[in-house]
Design an enzyme around this catalytic site. Structure first.
Site, short mmCIF file in Angstrom:
data_model
loop_
_atom_site.label_atom_id
_atom_site.label_comp_id
_atom_site.label_asym_id
_atom_site.label_seq_id
_atom_site.Cartn_x
_atom_site.Cartn_y
_atom_site.Cartn_z
N LYS A 75 -10.17 -13.79 98.53
CA LYS A 75 -10.48 -12.93 99.68
C LYS A 75 -10.11 -13.62 100.99
O LYS A 75 -9.62 -12.97 101.91
CB LYS A 75 -11.97 -12.55 99.65
CG LYS A 75 -12.28 -11.52 98.58
CD LYS A 75 -13.75 -11.44 98.22
CE LYS A 75 -13.90 -10.56 96.97
NZ LYS A 75 -15.25 -10.63 96.40
N GLN A 103 -21.10 -12.26 97.76
CA GLN A 103 -20.51 -12.27 96.42
C GLN A 103 -21.60 -12.19 95.35
O GLN A 103 -22.57 -12.95 95.39
CB GLN A 103 -19.65 -13.54 96.25
CG GLN A 103 -18.88 -13.61 94.95
CD GLN A 103 -17.78 -12.55 94.85
OE1 GLN A 103 -17.16 -12.16 95.83
NE2 GLN A 103 -17.55 -12.06 93.65
N ASP A 154 -18.52 -3.69 100.85
CA ASP A 154 -18.54 -3.37 99.42
C ASP A 154 -18.99 -1.92 99.18
O ASP A 154 -18.80 -1.40 98.08
CB ASP A 154 -19.55 -4.28 98.69
CG ASP A 154 -18.96 -5.60 98.23
OD1 ASP A 154 -17.83 -5.58 97.75
OD2 ASP A 154 -19.67 -6.62 98.34
N1 GUN Z 1 -18.75 -9.51 92.06
C1 GUN Z 1 -17.91 -8.88 91.23
N2 GUN Z 1 -17.31 -7.86 91.86
C2 GUN Z 1 -17.80 -7.84 93.11
C3 GUN Z 1 -17.57 -7.03 94.25
O1 GUN Z 1 -16.79 -6.08 94.24
N3 GUN Z 1 -18.26 -7.37 95.38
C4 GUN Z 1 -19.13 -8.39 95.41
N4 GUN Z 1 -19.78 -8.61 96.54
N5 GUN Z 1 -19.37 -9.17 94.38
C5 GUN Z 1 -18.71 -8.89 93.24
#
Ligand code: GUN
Length: 280
Positions: free
Chosen positions: A54, A98, A121
Site C-alpha cells: 500500500k 490493517q 475500507d
Molecule cells: N486485511 C485483509 N484484507 C483487508 C482489507 O481490505 N482492509 C484491511 N484494513 N485489512 C485487511
C-alpha cells in the site's frame, strides 16, 4: 483446447493508478496533498506485505503515506487514541487499520471509531449501510475492484446468474450487493450451503472468496462461465494460489483471473481511488 481469456488485473490496476496519479497531481497544484494513514498492529507477516504494498502504491500515485506500526501488546485504548488523533488531523485523508488485529483488541470497536469520511475500507457501519442502500461515496476495495475488472472486459452482470462463494463482511456480502446493484441474480454460497457444486455449475459468473486453495474445480464450472478468484492462499512450498484450480478451470471458463495478478492489484488500486474520494 480453447483457453479462457485471462483478466489482467495488473494491467487494469496500472491504468486506474495512472488516473489517480493525474488527479493527485492536480490536487497538489491546489496545495492539497492527498494522504493515506495505514496502521498495523503486531507483526503478522501477511499484513506486513500488504502494508508495504500500500505504501508503494501511494508512492506510485504521488500520494502521501503515513505508517503507524504498533507493537503486538498495544491496548485497545492506545489504538483508539491513535485512530482519534488521525480522525482529527487535517493532513490525513484516509485511514486504514490493517486487519486482523491481535485477539485482545475488538475489531468492531476500532472500525466504529474510524471517521466514516476517512474510512477508505468502507468497513464502518455507516458506509456499509450506504453500500446496502446505494449512493456510497466509496466502495469496499476488493468487491469494487472485481466490478471494475468485469467492466474493463465488457462483462455485464445484468440478468446473469452470479454465484459468490463466501459471505465475509470484507468480500462476500458486499460483493453480492454490488452485483445486485447491477441487476444480477445473486446466490451467496457458504460452508453450510447444500449442493454447492450444483449451484456453482449453474453460474454465468462465479466469484470465489472462500480462502481455500483450489476449492473451485473444473467439474463445478459451467462451460463459458466467467470465473473471478479472490483467494490468496499460501501453499506449503511458499507459492501463492487462489481458490480456483486454475489449470483445469481455465479450460472451461470464458474469462478467468489469475492469482497473483488478478483481483489483488485491483483491490489496492481501488484503495487509492477511495483515498482520493475522501477529499471530494
Ligand atoms: N486485511 C485483509 N484484507 C483487508 C482489507 O481490505 N482492509 C484491511 N484494513 N485489512 C485487511
Amino acid at each position: 483446447m480453447k483457453m479462457a481469456q485471462i483478466i489482467d488485473g495488473k494491467l487494469i490496476s496500472k491504468k486506474v493508478k495512472e488516473d489517480v496519479a493525474k488527479e493527485v497531481a492536480s490536487y497538489k497544484e491546489k496545495g492539497i496533498n492527498p494522504t493515506l494513514a495505514v496502521v498495523i498492529v503486531g507483526d503478522n507477516p501477511a499484513s506486513r506485505v500488504y502494508v508495504n504494498s500500500k505504501k508503494k502504491d501511494c508512492e506510485e500515485c504521488g500520494m502521501g503515506s503515513l505508517e503507524y506500526a504498533m507493537p503486538e501488546d498495544t491496548t485497545e485504548e492506545e489504538l483508539l487514541a491513535l485512530v482519534n488523533e488521525l480522525n482529527n488531523r487535517d493532513d490525513v485523508n484516509g485511514i486504514l487499520v490493517q486487519l486482523p488485529l491481535p485477539k485482545h483488541i475488538n475489531e468492531d470497536s476500532i472500525i466504529n471509531a474510524i471517521s466514516p469520511e476517512k474510512d477508505v475500507d468502507a468497513f464502518h457501519p455507516q458506509n456499509v449501510g450506504r453500500i446496502m442502500l446505494g449512493g456510497a461515496k466509496f466502495l469496499p476495495c476488493t468487491p469494487a475492484g472485481v466490478m471494475e475488472l468485469l467492466d474493463a472486459y465488457g462483462i455485464d452482470p445484468q440478468g446473469k446468474d452470479c454465484v459468490v462463494i463466501g459471505r465475509s463482511n470484507i468480500v462476500g456480502k458486499p460483493m453480492a450487493l454490488l452485483l445486485l446493484a447491477r441487476n444480477a441474480t445473486v446466490t451467496v454460497c457458504h460452508s453450510k450451503t447444500q449442493n454447492l457444486a450444483e449451484k456453482v455449475r449453474n453460474a454465468d459468473i462465479v466469484v470465489a472468496a472462500v480462502g481455500r486453495a483450489n476449492f473451485v474445480t473444473a467439474d463445478m464450472v459451467k462451460e463459458g462461465a466467467v470465473v473471478i478468484d479472490v483467494g490468496i492462499n499460501r501453499l506449503e512450498n511458499g507459492k501463492l494460489c487462489g481458490d480456483v484450480e486454475f489449470e483445469g478451470v481455465s479450460k472451461k471458463a470464458s474469462f478467468i483471473t489469475p492469482v497473483p495478478g488478478g483481483v489483488g492489484p485491483m483491490t489496492r488500486a481501488v484503495l487509492m481511488k477511495n483515498t482520493l474520494a475522501t477529499i471530494k
